[in-house]
Design a protein around this motif. Structure first.
Motif, PDB file in Angstrom:
ATOM      1  N   SER A  36       0.816  -1.221   0.000  1.00  0.00           N
ATOM      2  CA  SER A  36       0.000   0.000   0.000  1.00  0.00           C
ATOM      3  C   SER A  36       0.842   1.260   0.000  1.00  0.00           C
ATOM      4  O   SER A  36       0.360   2.334  -0.368  1.00  0.00           O
ATOM      5  CB  SER A  36      -0.933   0.004   1.224  1.00  0.00           C
ATOM      6  N   LEU A  37       2.116   1.159   0.402  1.00  0.00           N
ATOM      7  CA  LEU A  37       2.982   2.334   0.395  1.00  0.00           C
ATOM      8  C   LEU A  37       3.116   2.917  -1.007  1.00  0.00           C
ATOM      9  O   LEU A  37       3.255   4.132  -1.192  1.00  0.00           O
ATOM     10  CB  LEU A  37       4.375   1.981   0.927  1.00  0.00           C
ATOM     11  N   ARG A  38       3.061   2.051  -2.026  1.00  0.00           N
ATOM     12  CA  ARG A  38       3.207   2.522  -3.407  1.00  0.00           C
ATOM     13  C   ARG A  38       2.025   3.374  -3.838  1.00  0.00           C
ATOM     14  O   ARG A  38       2.154   4.217  -4.728  1.00  0.00           O
ATOM     15  CB  ARG A  38       3.364   1.327  -4.352  1.00  0.00           C
ATOM     16  N   ARG A  39       0.859   3.148  -3.219  1.00  0.00           N
ATOM     17  CA  ARG A  39      -0.344   3.890  -3.610  1.00  0.00           C
ATOM     18  C   ARG A  39      -0.630   5.074  -2.691  1.00  0.00           C
ATOM     19  O   ARG A  39      -1.329   6.002  -3.083  1.00  0.00           O
ATOM     20  CB  ARG A  39      -1.563   2.954  -3.583  1.00  0.00           C
ATOM     21  N   ARG A  40      -0.106   5.009  -1.473  1.00  0.00           N
ATOM     22  CA  ARG A  40      -0.549   5.944  -0.452  1.00  0.00           C
ATOM     23  C   ARG A  40       0.080   7.333  -0.574  1.00  0.00           C
ATOM     24  O   ARG A  40      -0.541   8.330  -0.216  1.00  0.00           O
ATOM     25  CB  ARG A  40      -0.256   5.360   0.928  1.00  0.00           C
ATOM     26  N   PHE A  41       1.294   7.397  -1.065  1.00  0.00           N
ATOM     27  CA  PHE A  41       2.000   8.677  -1.077  1.00  0.00           C
ATOM     28  C   PHE A  41       2.469   9.038  -2.478  1.00  0.00           C
ATOM     29  O   PHE A  41       2.926   8.192  -3.237  1.00  0.00           O
ATOM     30  CB  PHE A  41       3.218   8.633  -0.142  1.00  0.00           C
ATOM     31  N   ASP A  42       2.353  10.320  -2.793  1.00  0.00           N
ATOM     32  CA  ASP A  42       2.863  10.844  -4.066  1.00  0.00           C
ATOM     33  C   ASP A  42       4.152  11.598  -3.765  1.00  0.00           C
ATOM     34  O   ASP A  42       4.151  12.801  -3.514  1.00  0.00           O
ATOM     35  CB  ASP A  42       1.821  11.762  -4.708  1.00  0.00           C
ATOM     36  N   ILE A  43       5.271  10.877  -3.761  1.00  0.00           N
ATOM     37  CA  ILE A  43       6.565  11.434  -3.387  1.00  0.00           C
ATOM     38  C   ILE A  43       7.524  11.263  -4.554  1.00  0.00           C
ATOM     39  O   ILE A  43       7.631  10.177  -5.124  1.00  0.00           O
ATOM     40  CB  ILE A  43       7.118  10.735  -2.130  1.00  0.00           C
ATOM     41  N   ASN A  44       8.230  12.317  -4.895  1.00  0.00           N
ATOM     42  CA  ASN A  44       9.106  12.291  -6.069  1.00  0.00           C
ATOM     43  C   ASN A  44      10.590  12.145  -5.725  1.00  0.00           C
ATOM     44  O   ASN A  44      11.431  12.192  -6.622  1.00  0.00           O
ATOM     45  CB  ASN A  44       8.900  13.569  -6.897  1.00  0.00           C
ATOM     46  N   ASP A  45      10.888  11.989  -4.456  1.00  0.00           N
ATOM     47  CA  ASP A  45      12.282  11.799  -4.051  1.00  0.00           C
ATOM     48  C   ASP A  45      12.822  10.542  -4.737  1.00  0.00           C
ATOM     49  O   ASP A  45      12.203   9.478  -4.703  1.00  0.00           O
ATOM     50  CB  ASP A  45      12.352  11.657  -2.526  1.00  0.00           C
ATOM     51  N   LYS A  88      13.032   4.743  -5.868  1.00  0.00           N
ATOM     52  CA  LYS A  88      13.866   3.550  -6.002  1.00  0.00           C
ATOM     53  C   LYS A  88      13.413   2.475  -5.003  1.00  0.00           C
ATOM     54  O   LYS A  88      13.405   1.276  -5.316  1.00  0.00           O
ATOM     55  CB  LYS A  88      15.333   3.904  -5.767  1.00  0.00           C
ATOM     56  N   ALA A  89      13.021   2.913  -3.802  1.00  0.00           N
ATOM     57  CA  ALA A  89      12.520   1.978  -2.804  1.00  0.00           C
ATOM     58  C   ALA A  89      11.227   1.327  -3.274  1.00  0.00           C
ATOM     59  O   ALA A  89      11.014   0.120  -3.077  1.00  0.00           O
ATOM     60  CB  ALA A  89      12.297   2.697  -1.477  1.00  0.00           C
ATOM     61  N   MET A  90      10.347   2.109  -3.926  1.00  0.00           N
ATOM     62  CA  MET A  90       9.090   1.550  -4.437  1.00  0.00           C
ATOM     63  C   MET A  90       9.362   0.521  -5.536  1.00  0.00           C
ATOM     64  O   MET A  90       8.683  -0.509  -5.622  1.00  0.00           O
ATOM     65  CB  MET A  90       8.185   2.664  -4.966  1.00  0.00           C
ATOM     66  N   ASP A  91      10.380   0.803  -6.363  1.00  0.00           N
ATOM     67  CA  ASP A  91      10.768  -0.171  -7.394  1.00  0.00           C
ATOM     68  C   ASP A  91      11.300  -1.450  -6.749  1.00  0.00           C
ATOM     69  O   ASP A  91      11.015  -2.566  -7.220  1.00  0.00           O
ATOM     70  CB  ASP A  91      11.835   0.428  -8.316  1.00  0.00           C
ATOM     71  N   ALA A  92      12.057  -1.285  -5.664  1.00  0.00           N
ATOM     72  CA  ALA A  92      12.612  -2.452  -4.971  1.00  0.00           C
ATOM     73  C   ALA A  92      11.494  -3.297  -4.365  1.00  0.00           C
ATOM     74  O   ALA A  92      11.552  -4.538  -4.389  1.00  0.00           O
ATOM     75  CB  ALA A  92      13.587  -2.010  -3.879  1.00  0.00           C
ATOM     76  N   ILE A  93      10.460  -2.639  -3.845  1.00  0.00           N
ATOM     77  CA  ILE A  93       9.324  -3.377  -3.303  1.00  0.00           C
ATOM     78  C   ILE A  93       8.644  -4.173  -4.410  1.00  0.00           C
ATOM     79  O   ILE A  93       8.301  -5.350  -4.238  1.00  0.00           O
ATOM     80  CB  ILE A  93       8.330  -2.415  -2.622  1.00  0.00           C
ATOM     81  N   SER A  94       8.444  -3.535  -5.558  1.00  0.00           N
ATOM     82  CA  SER A  94       7.815  -4.238  -6.685  1.00  0.00           C
ATOM     83  C   SER A  94       8.630  -5.440  -7.113  1.00  0.00           C
ATOM     84  O   SER A  94       8.088  -6.524  -7.370  1.00  0.00           O
ATOM     85  CB  SER A  94       7.641  -3.269  -7.867  1.00  0.00           C
ATOM     86  N   ASP A  95       9.949  -5.260  -7.201  1.00  0.00           N
ATOM     87  CA  ASP A  95      10.831  -6.349  -7.631  1.00  0.00           C
ATOM     88  C   ASP A  95      10.906  -7.468  -6.596  1.00  0.00           C
ATOM     89  O   ASP A  95      11.184  -8.625  -6.941  1.00  0.00           O
ATOM     90  CB  ASP A  95      12.233  -5.820  -7.915  1.00  0.00           C
ATOM     91  N   ALA A  96      10.666  -7.116  -5.310  1.00  0.00           N
ATOM     92  CA  ALA A  96      10.803  -8.094  -4.239  1.00  0.00           C
ATOM     93  C   ALA A  96       9.597  -9.025  -4.133  1.00  0.00           C
ATOM     94  O   ALA A  96       9.664 -10.061  -3.477  1.00  0.00           O
ATOM     95  CB  ALA A  96      11.014  -7.386  -2.901  1.00  0.00           C
ATOM     96  N   VAL A  97       8.499  -8.666  -4.788  1.00  0.00           N
ATOM     97  CA  VAL A  97       7.273  -9.460  -4.672  1.00  0.00           C
ATOM     98  C   VAL A  97       7.470 -10.833  -5.313  1.00  0.00           C
ATOM     99  O   VAL A  97       7.909 -10.954  -6.452  1.00  0.00           O
ATOM    100  CB  VAL A  97       6.089  -8.732  -5.349  1.00  0.00           C
ATOM    101  N   GLN A  98       7.145 -11.869  -4.562  1.00  0.00           N
ATOM    102  CA  GLN A  98       7.222 -13.240  -5.043  1.00  0.00           C
ATOM    103  C   GLN A  98       5.870 -13.915  -4.805  1.00  0.00           C
ATOM    104  O   GLN A  98       5.385 -13.937  -3.673  1.00  0.00           O
ATOM    105  CB  GLN A  98       8.312 -14.021  -4.307  1.00  0.00           C
TER     106      GLN A  98
END
Length: 211
Positions: free
Chosen positions: A157-166, A171-181
């Motif tokens: 839900s972190l990927r949807r909850r905040f609109d942050i451009n840092d 990069k952390a959001m991409d890592a979360i996506s890649d970590a999903v198994q």
């Protein structure tokens, strides 16, 4: 009793086995204890029969729904592969509906730790500028459940909850996506009936507690 068929073959006639595995002559067992034993075993036998019927029912329903989906697809000359995806079927009168739901089991690999490190780096900088509420929300997302497992829904839900451009956050959001198994899936059948003339549906319970 059917439930005790295997044990009964090993127990001499006129005896019963107690909870410690000892053979006890029936004449030494109080009548009320024998009646209780017979009641429990009778209930267990009937429960096992119902369990087997429900197992067969579930298997049949899944097969029938899958066959119907393929039949429906043939109208458009397409072939639908696999058994994934949720299906909702409604009766012609609209009073009943059957839902086939597929729920995937999701875990995270080691890349989740990289995402957490990047997020912590962001939080250390941001909380210095009085944004503690964001830190609390993010830290809560990474809190484990009672079984010690990461709560996948909260992390995702972190990927949807905040609109942050840092860039670190992205990069952390991409890592979360890649970590999903996806480690597997579980299938459900849910059956509903409409409440009166409303558009609300209530489940037809197949659970003893809900009947």
């Amino acid at each position: 009793m059917n439930t005790e068929a295997t044990d009964a073959q090993q127990i001499p006639e006129g005896f019963r086995m107690d909870a410690k595995g000892r053979l006890v002559p029936e004449e030494q067992i109080k009548e009320i204890d024998q009646i209780r034993d017979e009641l429990v075993l009778s209930i267990i036998d009937r429960a096992c029969e119902l369990r087997d019927q429900l197992r067969d029912f579930k298997s049949d329903v899944f097969s029938e729904i899958e066959a119907f989906v393929q039949t429906s697809a043939q109208e458009y000359d397409v072939q639908i592969g696999g058994k994934k995806g949720n299906i909702q079927l409604v009766s012609f009168c609209g009073k009943y509906k059957v839902v086939r739901a597929i729920q995937e089991r999701i875990t995270f690999d080691e890349r989740l730790q990289a995402a957490k490190a990047l997020i912590d780096e962001c939080l250390r900088e941001w909380t210095a500028d009085a944004r503690p509420e964001l830190a609390a929300i993010v830290q809560d997302a990474f809190r484990v459940d009672q079984a010690g497992n990461i709560r996948t829904g909260e992390v995702l839900s972190l990927r949807r909850r905040f609109d942050i451009n840092d860039k670190r956050w992205l990069k952390a959001m991409d890592a979360i996506s890649d970590a999903v198994q996806v480690t597997g899936s579980k299938s459900y059948i849910r059956i509903y009936e409409r409440v009166g003339s409303t558009d609300q549906y209530r489940p037809i319970s197949l659970d003893i507690a809900g009947v």
